[in-house]
Design a protein around this motif. Sequence first.
Motif, PDB file in Angstrom:
ATOM      1  N   ARG A  72     -21.713  44.640  12.432  1.00  0.00           N
ATOM      2  CA  ARG A  72     -23.090  44.160  12.592  1.00  0.00           C
ATOM      3  C   ARG A  72     -23.751  43.871  11.248  1.00  0.00           C
ATOM      4  N   ASP A  73     -23.195  44.367  10.170  1.00  0.00           N
ATOM      5  CA  ASP A  73     -23.738  44.133   8.828  1.00  0.00           C
ATOM      6  C   ASP A  73     -23.433  42.726   8.312  1.00  0.00           C
ATOM      7  N   VAL A  74     -22.469  42.049   8.927  1.00  0.00           N
ATOM      8  CA  VAL A  74     -21.974  40.775   8.394  1.00  0.00           C
ATOM      9  C   VAL A  74     -22.771  39.597   8.944  1.00  0.00           C
ATOM     10  N   ARG A  75     -23.083  38.651   8.058  1.00  0.00           N
ATOM     11  CA  ARG A  75     -23.671  37.367   8.429  1.00  0.00           C
ATOM     12  C   ARG A  75     -22.785  36.271   7.841  1.00  0.00           C
ATOM     13  N   VAL A  76     -22.336  35.344   8.675  1.00  0.00           N
ATOM     14  CA  VAL A  76     -21.439  34.283   8.220  1.00  0.00           C
ATOM     15  C   VAL A  76     -22.106  32.931   8.412  1.00  0.00           C
ATOM     16  N   VAL A  77     -22.120  32.141   7.347  1.00  0.00           N
ATOM     17  CA  VAL A  77     -22.508  30.732   7.450  1.00  0.00           C
ATOM     18  C   VAL A  77     -21.223  29.931   7.619  1.00  0.00           C
ATOM     19  N   HIS A  78     -21.106  29.251   8.748  1.00  0.00           N
ATOM     20  CA  HIS A  78     -19.921  28.459   9.049  1.00  0.00           C
ATOM     21  C   HIS A  78     -20.156  27.008   8.643  1.00  0.00           C
ATOM     22  N   ALA A  79     -19.095  26.218   8.713  1.00  0.00           N
ATOM     23  CA  ALA A  79     -19.215  24.791   8.415  1.00  0.00           C
ATOM     24  C   ALA A  79     -18.147  24.026   9.179  1.00  0.00           C
ATOM     25  N   PHE A  80     -18.450  22.755   9.485  1.00  0.00           N
ATOM     26  CA  PHE A  80     -17.437  21.890  10.101  1.00  0.00           C
ATOM     27  C   PHE A  80     -17.582  20.478   9.550  1.00  0.00           C
ATOM     28  N   ASP A  81     -16.475  19.756   9.596  1.00  0.00           N
ATOM     29  CA  ASP A  81     -16.433  18.365   9.164  1.00  0.00           C
ATOM     30  C   ASP A  81     -16.963  17.496  10.307  1.00  0.00           C
ATOM     31  N   PRO A  82     -18.056  16.763  10.107  1.00  0.00           N
ATOM     32  CA  PRO A  82     -18.604  15.958  11.211  1.00  0.00           C
ATOM     33  C   PRO A  82     -17.669  14.866  11.695  1.00  0.00           C
ATOM     34  N   ASP A  83     -16.647  14.532  10.883  1.00  0.00           N
ATOM     35  CA  ASP A  83     -15.690  13.503  11.283  1.00  0.00           C
ATOM     36  C   ASP A  83     -14.426  14.088  11.913  1.00  0.00           C
ATOM     37  N   ASP A  84     -14.329  15.406  11.970  1.00  0.00           N
ATOM     38  CA  ASP A  84     -13.177  16.059  12.591  1.00  0.00           C
ATOM     39  C   ASP A  84     -13.317  15.984  14.109  1.00  0.00           C
ATOM     40  N   PRO A  85     -12.414  15.326  14.810  1.00  0.00           N
ATOM     41  CA  PRO A  85     -12.550  15.198  16.274  1.00  0.00           C
ATOM     42  C   PRO A  85     -12.485  16.534  17.000  1.00  0.00           C
ATOM     43  N   LEU A  86     -11.910  17.566  16.361  1.00  0.00           N
ATOM     44  CA  LEU A  86     -11.831  18.883  16.986  1.00  0.00           C
ATOM     45  C   LEU A  86     -13.027  19.766  16.633  1.00  0.00           C
ATOM     46  N   HIS A  87     -13.813  19.337  15.643  1.00  0.00           N
ATOM     47  CA  HIS A  87     -15.033  20.057  15.243  1.00  0.00           C
ATOM     48  C   HIS A  87     -14.739  21.521  14.945  1.00  0.00           C
ATOM     49  N   ARG A  88     -13.678  21.753  14.206  1.00  0.00           N
ATOM     50  CA  ARG A  88     -13.279  23.119  13.874  1.00  0.00           C
ATOM     51  C   ARG A  88     -14.228  23.729  12.850  1.00  0.00           C
ATOM     52  N   CYS A  89     -14.715  24.942  13.142  1.00  0.00           N
ATOM     53  CA  CYS A  89     -15.625  25.652  12.239  1.00  0.00           C
ATOM     54  C   CYS A  89     -14.843  26.605  11.345  1.00  0.00           C
TER      55      CYS A  89
END
Length: 306
Positions: free
Chosen positions: A171-188
């Motif tokens: 519960r202490d962890v905060r993660v900022v994720h990201a994805f490539d807007p051109d990736d058809p799978l939208h992998r984070c």
Amino acid sequence: MVQTARSERSSRMRFALLLPATLLASALQAQRAVTSLPYDLRHPAQVITLPEQLMEVSALTDVDQGTVACVQDEAATLYFIGLKEGRVLRTEAFGGPGDMEGLTRVHDSFLALRSDGLIHRLRLLGGRWTSVDTFRLDLPHRNIEGLGFDDSTGMVLVAPKDITKGGPEVRDVRVVHAFDPDDPLHRCVPMVELSVEALHRQARDLGITIPERVTDQGRTVPALKLRFSSVAAHPRNGHFYLLSAVDRTLTVVDRKGRLMDLAILDADVLPKPEGITFLPDGELVLSSEGKGRTPVIVRYPMMVRE
């Protein structure tokens, strides 16, 4: 105005003693005269009052140097705000009712986020912004509010508001994720991982006073929850700016997750800050829900440091 609070524990009573706002600001200013933020959060250049239909304005993005766009959390509608005019220039619906919580411009398109992770990709067709595609983020979170474009990497930043279930370390962890807007799978993928405990410690090392509270067991602990509802990347130094509406905090970290600054925003100006963006010249723009008052957009120009 940057605010803070200090807690005092009594041997007979368990309570947090909160100083008046003016004394809090003076105490923090005296304790920490230097800030790394290139913005004077005590003196906004402009406060724009928004209409009642934006009472629950939930996200904000730049359009150009003189225009921003926002959404509110009851309808899939874009609202374009002219900063010079100080008013709504036009509105464009792109879907039905929904808990819309995130919005960011990606080059010549917009991405609009629903809190359950569904994203609309909007393009200008026939003179109107139209949803041309929808996809869902591959994240376990179901309360995702932060969305921002990172020009330096071409990735879209995602900041979940809900916390991963588990023990204290989880519960202490905060993660900022990201994805490539051109990736058809939208992998984070994780962009930066933060520890709330570490942020509190780094804040103290920087001379930042953290609000505290007294638990039922009589322990004095930090009062900040840091549940991020919006994220943006600074266009010049690349630092990540994260808003936690529940705390009214603006947390700034570098790309390694090191705390650069942490400010508590003025409740009288920004009672529930949920939107953040930068204009092309680096100006900071925040939006706040009305929360029983008037919703606003607030502008802070970059300061020139000597």
